[in-house]
Design a protein around this motif. Structure first.
Motif, PDB file in Angstrom:
ATOM      1  N   MET A   1       0.847  -1.186   0.000  1.00 25.83           N
ATOM      2  CA  MET A   1       0.000   0.000   0.000  1.00 25.83           C
ATOM      3  C   MET A   1       0.890   1.246   0.000  1.00 25.83           C
ATOM      4  N   ASP A   2       0.409   2.276  -0.641  1.00 23.20           N
ATOM      5  CA  ASP A   2       1.117   3.547  -0.731  1.00 23.20           C
ATOM      6  C   ASP A   2       1.218   4.207   0.644  1.00 23.20           C
ATOM      7  N   LYS A   3       2.419   4.628   1.017  1.00 27.76           N
ATOM      8  CA  LYS A   3       2.627   5.260   2.324  1.00 27.76           C
ATOM      9  C   LYS A   3       1.903   6.596   2.451  1.00 27.76           C
ATOM     10  N   LYS A   4       1.447   7.155   1.342  1.00 27.79           N
ATOM     11  CA  LYS A   4       0.711   8.429   1.353  1.00 27.79           C
ATOM     12  C   LYS A   4      -0.788   8.219   1.574  1.00 27.79           C
ATOM     13  N   SER A   5      -1.241   6.977   1.518  1.00 27.52           N
ATOM     14  CA  SER A   5      -2.656   6.664   1.697  1.00 27.52           C
ATOM     15  C   SER A   5      -3.046   6.811   3.173  1.00 27.52           C
ATOM     16  N   ARG A   6      -4.220   7.374   3.411  1.00 28.14           N
ATOM     17  CA  ARG A   6      -4.706   7.516   4.792  1.00 28.14           C
ATOM     18  C   ARG A   6      -4.962   6.150   5.430  1.00 28.14           C
ATOM     19  N   ASP A   7      -5.100   5.112   4.619  1.00 29.36           N
ATOM     20  CA  ASP A   7      -5.345   3.760   5.130  1.00 29.36           C
ATOM     21  C   ASP A   7      -4.059   2.999   5.428  1.00 29.36           C
TER      22      ASP A   7
ATOM     23  N   ASP B   1       5.679  15.909   5.970  1.00 29.95           N
ATOM     24  CA  ASP B   1       4.709  16.125   4.897  1.00 29.95           C
ATOM     25  C   ASP B   1       3.663  17.158   5.294  1.00 29.95           C
ATOM     26  N   MET B   2       3.151  17.040   6.504  1.00 27.08           N
ATOM     27  CA  MET B   2       2.108  17.959   6.957  1.00 27.08           C
ATOM     28  C   MET B   2       2.664  19.358   7.194  1.00 27.08           C
TER      29      MET B   2
ATOM     30  N   GLU C   1       2.874  20.905   3.783  1.00 30.82           N
ATOM     31  CA  GLU C   1       1.538  21.265   3.299  1.00 30.82           C
ATOM     32  C   GLU C   1       1.053  22.561   3.935  1.00 30.82           C
ATOM     33  N   SER C   2       1.333  22.741   5.215  1.00 35.95           N
ATOM     34  CA  SER C   2       0.857  23.941   5.905  1.00 35.95           C
ATOM     35  C   SER C   2       1.621  25.195   5.473  1.00 35.95           C
ATOM     36  N   GLU C   3       2.826  24.996   4.910  1.00 30.93           N
ATOM     37  CA  GLU C   3       3.595  26.140   4.413  1.00 30.93           C
ATOM     38  C   GLU C   3       3.050  26.632   3.076  1.00 30.93           C
TER      39      GLU C   3
END
Length: 66
Positions: A1-7, A59-60, A63-65
């Motif tokens: 599974m993709d590490k970027k997936s929320r699951d 990552d977060m 994103e916030s920047e």
């Protein structure tokens, strides 16, 4: 599974997903790994998820920047 997936299951010991970690970061504003581990109650058993937890924090923050 993709590490970027929320699951994606970040912490195998506690079965914690990336989505759950992202939500905790958004709700609490936590910005460092130690505090995230304490707040989310992850990363204190085998430690195998710490690299992924740091990646999510980074990552977060990026994103916030934007």
């Amino acid at each position: 599974m993709d590490k970027k997936s929320r699951d994606y299951e970040v912490c195998l010991c506690y079965h914690t997903t990336r989505g759950e970690i992202e939500d905790i970061i958004k709700e609490t504003g936590v910005q460092d790994l130690k505090t995230l581990c304490e707040t989310a109650k992850v990363g204190d058993k085998c430690g195998g998820c710490r690299e992924d937890l740091q990646m999510i924090l980074d990552d977060m923050a990026a994103e916030s920047e934007n």
